[in-house]
Structure formats: C-alpha cells, structure tokens
Design a protein around this motif. Structure first.
Motif, PDB file in Angstrom:
ATOM      1  N   VAL A 233      48.231  23.570  23.546  1.00 35.25           N
ATOM      2  CA  VAL A 233      46.914  24.147  23.819  1.00 35.25           C
ATOM      3  C   VAL A 233      47.118  25.653  23.984  1.00 35.25           C
ATOM      4  O   VAL A 233      48.041  26.100  24.669  1.00 35.25           O
ATOM      5  N   ARG A 237      43.011  28.350  20.387  1.00 36.15           N
ATOM      6  CA  ARG A 237      43.400  27.357  19.388  1.00 36.15           C
ATOM      7  C   ARG A 237      43.579  25.993  20.038  1.00 36.15           C
ATOM      8  O   ARG A 237      44.104  25.869  21.150  1.00 36.15           O
ATOM      9  N   SER A 238      43.190  24.969  19.307  1.00 37.59           N
ATOM     10  CA  SER A 238      43.219  23.609  19.846  1.00 37.59           C
ATOM     11  C   SER A 238      44.617  23.058  20.006  1.00 37.59           C
ATOM     12  O   SER A 238      44.872  22.207  20.860  1.00 37.59           O
ATOM     13  N   GLY A 269      40.966  25.367  22.390  1.00 36.66           N
ATOM     14  CA  GLY A 269      41.947  25.696  23.407  1.00 36.66           C
ATOM     15  C   GLY A 269      41.298  25.846  24.769  1.00 36.66           C
ATOM     16  O   GLY A 269      40.335  25.160  25.100  1.00 36.66           O
ATOM     17  N   THR A 277      40.106  32.319  28.709  1.00 35.48           N
ATOM     18  CA  THR A 277      41.364  32.436  27.975  1.00 35.48           C
ATOM     19  C   THR A 277      42.433  33.157  28.791  1.00 35.48           C
ATOM     20  O   THR A 277      43.608  33.099  28.452  1.00 35.48           O
ATOM     21  N   TYR A 300      46.291  21.442  29.422  1.00 39.03           N
ATOM     22  CA  TYR A 300      47.298  22.422  29.014  1.00 39.03           C
ATOM     23  C   TYR A 300      48.690  21.973  29.473  1.00 39.03           C
ATOM     24  O   TYR A 300      49.648  21.947  28.686  1.00 39.03           O
TER      25      TYR A 300
END
Length: 394
Positions: A233, A237-238, A269, A277, A300
C-alpha cells in the motif's frame, strides 16, 4: 575533487544535486517546477542560501539551461563536473547496470517507454536537454530496475502465456533499486559483517513504497513488478489488487481502462483509504479517534507484515530488517505495529529507541531480539554519484 551533477527529471520537473561522491554531502540542490506551464519556478540552494526565480520554462532544455545559469550566477562552479548522472526509472531486461549514454542507449530507452510511460519519456527529455546544454562531459543513466536484474526466474516470471510475456517483456522488474542497493550495503556495515554473509530485508517506505529480500548482497525478491503499482500500500497507489478488478470496474462502473489506471495509481492507497498521504496526518487523525484512518494504517501494516514474513521464508532466515525513506525513517507509529506483529518470529522492539527521532543509522530492536531491526537513512543521490563515477572510470 570530482563533482557529479545529478538530474532526476519528471514530466514537469527537474530535481538536481551537485556533489562529490568522495565527500557525500551535496554542495548544491535545486528544483525546477511547472515546466511547460505558463509560469514555472526554479529554486537553487547553496548552503544556507536559497535563490528562487519564477518564469516560464517551455521544455526540459530550457529547464536544464536554467539550472546551469543558477550555478553560473550563484555557484558553485560547474567547471570541475566530470559527468552528469541521470536517474532512469525503467531499464527493462536490457540495462542491468548503470550505462554510459550514447545514441544506441537513447534509442533503446525510447523502445522501453511503453513499460514506463509516466517516467521514461521525461527522463529521456532530461538526458537530451542535458547533453545539449552540457555536451563536453559524459552522461550516465542509472536505472531503478538494475539492482533487481538478479531476481531468479521463479521470482520475476508471471504465470501468464509465456509467448505473450516474452514478446512484450512482461515480467517483474522492481524499482527503487538504487535505494535498496545502498541501504543493504549500509546495513551490512552497521552489522559489521561482509555483505556476502548477510540476509537483509529492506523496507523502502515513502509515498512510493517497496520491499526487497537481499541475500549476500544480491536481490532475490522485491514487491514492485512490471510497473511501480504492484506490491505494498502506498500514498496514492493501491499496491496488490485482484487482477479481475480492472474488468469489473470497466463493466460495473462504466470506467475506461485509463480511468481504472488513474484510480489505482493516483486515487488509491492511503489517499483512497482515508484521504491522507502524509503519515503525520495519519497519526494525528488516529490520535483524534478517526476509525477509518486507523483501518487504513492497519491495512498498510497488514500488507507489509505479509511481505516480510514471505521474504523471511524465501531467504531462509534474516539477519536484519531495515526501514528507510521518509516513512521508514521517521514514522515510529508505522514501524512499531509492524515489529509487534512479528514477535512470534523472534522480533523484539525497543519502544524507547523506536520513539527516538534521529538522522543517523540506528537500531530499534532489543538485545534479546533474534533479528536486528535497523533504521538507516537512504541516500539515493550519493549512490547515483558513486555509480556515475564508477562508470566513467572504467
């Protein structure tokens, strides 16, 4: 002194540094932004002094010319630059080490652009621009993928039709290789052991994130794949998703394949999970009781722990687990849950050491831990400079 000018070109930006690989600390750093837009900016830092200009830069050639002029106007001098090193994201199967740039290299990089359409074209633009502005010194391409050219076939092969895979170059390549290479070497130094006798897992955790398994200094696994989307993760972005998700979104949501790509690369993500983020914002939200942000961090950590466990198996044991890059070096609230989940495998976290911020390499495991846990700052620019000097010295 042998100065190296380092360029890292994005679609509308140029990051740069001037440094002597023997010394390590940069003598100047800078950033050109908003290339191709109505108004761009360039920021040039020398010591404690910062110089900034705002004006248009039509393309990367004008951007690199502005960089050179900043050095001319504000120093330090570029007269003793012996080479220019270019960060180049995707070398495919062709470039397995840093390479002196010539017309043949440029032609091959153009062919590889389909593998990294967001990264290689601006990198090429930067190389051409720098060759035009600085024609009298050698230029060297340093590839993010090169360190992972040692992956065994069982690690880099995707289980798809092999005729298709070979024809189109579809395989795992891996990225962040310069960082993983540098940090694994620094970890071996910290352990005071020859790198050939070490088994190391490196977690490069920034907005982009990847993990590698390094056996005796040789990479045998990594999380990123054909593109930098695979794996952990990340900020936007995934990482790993069901491959069937793409077709499902096209059918069920009426999305185009480009919209799916944008969703997975730029709107997923941590950003997709909780809207944050920056891991500092994540910690603040969790401290305030935000359950969705807590879930995002749990996802995560869960993904990261899964990769660490599998890499321990692939390595047949591990001497050190290393955290690096922005999150890895600074986010104790990420490292802590990861190590606690690995307690059954003999990991023991020193809570006080983990909570202490420092800029130098350090250990955050207890003396009783069966695996040493380290935090080692990455220095991709120094590694790039060393690679550049090595290439021109051959």
């Amino acid at each position: 002194m042998s100065h190296i000018l380092l360029l890292n070109c994005g679609s509308s930006s140029i990051k740069y540094q001037l440094l002597d690989p023997e010394v390590g600390a940069p003598e100047a750093v800078g950033l050109v932004e908003r290339i191709g837009l109505e108004v761009g900016t360039i920021t040039h830092e020398v010591g404690d002094n910062e110089f900034r200009e705002s004006r248009p830069f039509a393309d990367h050639t004008e951007g690199v010319a502005a960089v050179v002029k900043m050095f001319q106007d504000h120093g330090p001098s570029l007269d003793d630059v012996v080479a220019v090193g270019h960060r180049t994201v995707h070398g495919g199967s062709t470039f397995v080490e840093s390479t002196l740039v010539d017309a043949g290299v440029i032609a091959k990089l153009e062919e590889l652009s389909d593998l990294a359409p967001l990264h290689n074209p601006p990198g090429l633009a930067g190389i051409r621009a720098a060759q035009e502005v600085l024609p009298d010194v050698p230029h060297v391409a340093i590839f993010d993928t090169a360190f992972f050219s040692t992956l065994p076939a069982e690690a880099y092969t995707y289980a798809i039709d092999q005729e298709v895979a070979k024809r189109l170059g579809i395989r795992k390549y891996g990225f962040h290789g310069t960082s993983h290479s540098y940090v694994s070497k620094e970890a071996a130094k910290f352990l005071d052991r020859p790198i050939e006798e070490t088994k190391i897992i490196v977690c490069h955790l920034g907005n982009g994130a990847s993990i590698s398994a390094v056996d005796g200094g040789v990479a045998i696994e990594t999380s990123m794949g054909l593109t930098p989307l695979q794996g952990l993760v990340m900020g936007t972005r995934s990482g790993d998703v069901d491959p069937g998700l793409h077709k499902y979104l096209v059918g069920a949501a009426g999305m185009t394949i480009d919209e799916v790509d944008t969703l997975l690369n730029k709107k997923s993500g941590m950003a997709g999970l909780c809207g944050h983020t920056d891991m500092r914002d994540v910690k603040t939200a969790i401290d305030e009781g935000d359950e969705q942000t807590q879930l995002a961090l749990d996802v995560y950590v869960h993904r990261l722990v899964g990769y660490i466990g599998s890499y321990i198996a692939h390595l047949g044991g591990v001497d050190a687990l290393v955290f690096t890059a922005g999150i890895g070096e600074n986010a104790a609230h990420v490292r802590g849950p990861v190590i606690r989940k690995l307690k059954a495998l003999g990991f023991e976290l020193d809570e006080d050491a983990n909570a202490t911020r420092a800029k130098q390499a350090r250990e955050i495991s207890t003396p009783e831990s069966k695996v040493r846990v380290l935090v080692i700052p990455t220095n991709e620019e120094l590694a790039m400079a060393q690679e550049t000097l090595a290439v021109i010295s051959k």
